[in-house]
Enzyme design. Structure first.
Site, PDB file in Angstrom:
ATOM      1  N   LYS A  72       0.911  -1.225  -0.019  1.00  0.00           N
ATOM      2  CA  LYS A  72       0.244  -0.063   0.027  1.00  0.00           C
ATOM      3  C   LYS A  72       0.898   1.183   0.203  1.00  0.00           C
ATOM      4  O   LYS A  72       1.912   1.224   0.761  1.00  0.00           O
ATOM      5  CB  LYS A  72      -0.882  -0.184   1.192  1.00  0.00           C
ATOM      6  CG  LYS A  72      -1.919   0.852   1.472  1.00  0.00           C
ATOM      7  CD  LYS A  72      -2.779   0.486   2.519  1.00  0.00           C
ATOM      8  CE  LYS A  72      -3.832   1.667   2.923  1.00  0.00           C
ATOM      9  NZ  LYS A  72      -4.650   1.380   4.265  1.00  0.00           N
ATOM     10  N   SER A 109      -9.302   1.783   3.654  1.00  0.00           N
ATOM     11  CA  SER A 109      -8.413   2.697   2.730  1.00  0.00           C
ATOM     12  C   SER A 109      -7.516   1.668   2.070  1.00  0.00           C
ATOM     13  O   SER A 109      -6.800   2.327   1.208  1.00  0.00           O
ATOM     14  CB  SER A 109      -7.683   3.586   3.563  1.00  0.00           C
ATOM     15  OG  SER A 109      -6.790   2.970   4.617  1.00  0.00           O
ATOM     16  N   SER A 145      -9.498  -0.791   7.757  1.00  0.00           N
ATOM     17  CA  SER A 145      -8.991  -0.594   6.255  1.00  0.00           C
ATOM     18  C   SER A 145      -8.603  -1.880   5.495  1.00  0.00           C
ATOM     19  O   SER A 145      -8.333  -1.442   4.568  1.00  0.00           O
ATOM     20  CB  SER A 145      -7.895   0.526   6.370  1.00  0.00           C
ATOM     21  OG  SER A 145      -8.397   1.823   6.627  1.00  0.00           O
TER      22      SER A 145
END
Length: 461
Positions: free
Chosen positions: A78, A154, A178
């Site tokens: 990420k 996220s 997330s």
């Protein structure tokens, strides 16, 4: 299609000399470049670096000396996880020119040490504070199941890549859901590990990094790599010699609690609750001792958690020069700005509420080996919405199921348990006691095998 194989299948094929990491990596990169214009899930693709890493892996396998359990397997991280030589804008246009990192973060370092082929960095929304793929820097990330649907957040870019079969292993992060929310809305297997199980830099209350994959076995395989020690995380757990492979086993005799109400926030869609209830029945039919449990969250605790997290983001926003602040997604500014002017006394009281949430969560779930619930009260919402409520005043009203386990430090996984009538995936959340990541993965893997065929994803093209 070699890029559709799981990580465990790839490793077996490398060992048998049936596939080469070079050809697999090339196929994954080709698919990434083909799907990126529609999905918008990558911040950066590194073909040259990935091919070089794959060639090194190929030589190690030829010599019978793999570097680790994911040698030659394509992996992404990420955007908020440091990669040497690449900036970390954290999804916001306010930091679009973030300077290159000097060294790899813990997760990236562990992947490279194990021979994993890091081929891409996945996108996230502004500051990781949205449960969607909406970003002031990247635009909108869309679901491989249907581009009109959200990917969640996220870790939305990671989940989109996984569901699109762009590589088998992806690393996300989670401070309120997330990892589990995007995994749940995209039909994937994800794990929010026990706090400290996977080293992060810098560590922060409730924040973890963990795996997103298409199978529980792959998530466990990646965890075996990520959970290795790193001195930069001064809050990390001691390393263990846990066997993270769970090919068999059952749930007979396990004490399992369940709740189909989040206790606060958005009401749970009856279709979501019904699919999770069916999963609970499968555990009961498998011999588990199943009984209801109260939800850990309450409206008051959720309001205080929201206030605390708003202030955390407001501090970040306020630190920006005015011209950069204007580039932040307006929804984030509205939400975080709700904490402007709050006193230190008020925020300390909110922090004490977070500690009460932790106490309550541990007390309610402690009698059980595993607790089952929905991951979210609703299925995937429109891709253009920043949050399920599409309202900054109720921005966190969908995290009542997930957030308690961040702040109680308990491991919590998701695995798909069915689809709504219009085809949206629904995630089952499987939570265990602190530090029992193995027990959570074992239960999730059992359900993955036991679930009906209609609940198993047929991954979209």
């Amino acid at each position: 299609m070699t890029e559709s194989l799981t990580a465990t299948e790839l490793v077996a094929a490398y060992r048998a000399r049936e596939l080469s990491p070079v050809e697999v990596t090339a196929a994954v990169l080709d698919r990434a470049e083909k799907r990126q214009p529609e999905l918008n899930c990558f911040y950066r693709l590194d073909r040259a670096g990935a091919v070089e890493a794959a060639r090194s892996s190929e030589r190690r396998w030829a010599a019978g000396e793999p570097a680790g359990p994911i040698d030659g397997v394509p992996v992404t991280v990420k955007e908020n996880i440091a990669v040497a030589g690449v900036g970390r804008p954290s999804g916001t246009a306010a930091k679009a020119d973030a300077p290159p990192e000097e060294r790899d973060g813990p997760a990236t370092a562990r992947i490279r040490e194990s021979g994993g082929v890091l081929f891409g960095i996945t996108v996230m929304p502004d500051y990781g504070m949205l449960s969607s793929g909406v970003s002031s820097l990247h635009g909108i990330t869309r679901s491989p199941w249907n581009p009109a649907w959200t990917v969640g957040g996220s870790s939305g870019g990671a989940a989109a890549a996984a569901a699109a079969r762009i590589g088998p292993l992806h690393v996300g992060s989670d401070i309120g859901g997330s990892i589990r929310l995007p995994a749940g809305w995209l039909g994937l297997a994800g794990l929010k590990p026990s706090f400290g199980r996977v080293p992060v830099d810098p560590p922060y209350l409730g924040r973890v990094a963990g795996p997103i994959a298409r199978t529980v076995a792959d998530a466990a395989l990646l965890l075996s790599v990520l959970a290795r020690p790193d001195d930069r995380d001064f809050m990390s757990l001691p390393p263990t010699d846990t066997d993270w492979s769970f090919a068999d086993g059952d749930v007979r005799g396990l004490r399992i609690g369940f709740h189909l109400d989040g206790g606060a926030g958005l009401p749970t869609d009856p279709e979501v609750a019904g699919l999770v209830a069916q999963a609970v029945e499968i555990f009961a039919a498998g011999g588990a001792d199943v009984s209801p449990v109260d939800a850990p969250m309450t409206p008051e605790l959720l309001d205080d958690l929201d206030r605390f997290l708003r202030m955390r983001s407001w501090v970040d926003v306020q630190a920006l020069p005015a011209e950069r602040r204007e580039r932040v997604l307006p929804f984030i500014l509205d939400w975080a700005g709700g904490a402007a002017g709050a006193s230190g006394e008020e925020i300390l009281r909110c922090y004490e509420s977070v500690q009460e949430l932790r106490r309550r969560t541990v007390a309610l779930t402690g009698p059980f080996d595993v607790v089952l619930s929905p991951v979210a009260p609703v299925a995937a919402f429109p891709a253009e919405w920043p949050m399920p409520s599409n309202d900054s005043a109720t921005a966190l009203h969908h995290i009542a199921y997930t957030a308690p386990y961040n702040f109680s430090e308990q491991p919590s996984a998701t695995v798909n348990c069915g689809f709504t009538a219009d085809g949206r995936p629904v995630g089952l959340q499987v939570t265990g006691r602190r530090h029992d990541d193995a027990g959570v993965l074992r239960a999730a893997a059992w359900y993955e095998r036991a679930r009906p065929a209609a609940a198993a994803p047929a991954w979209p093209d």
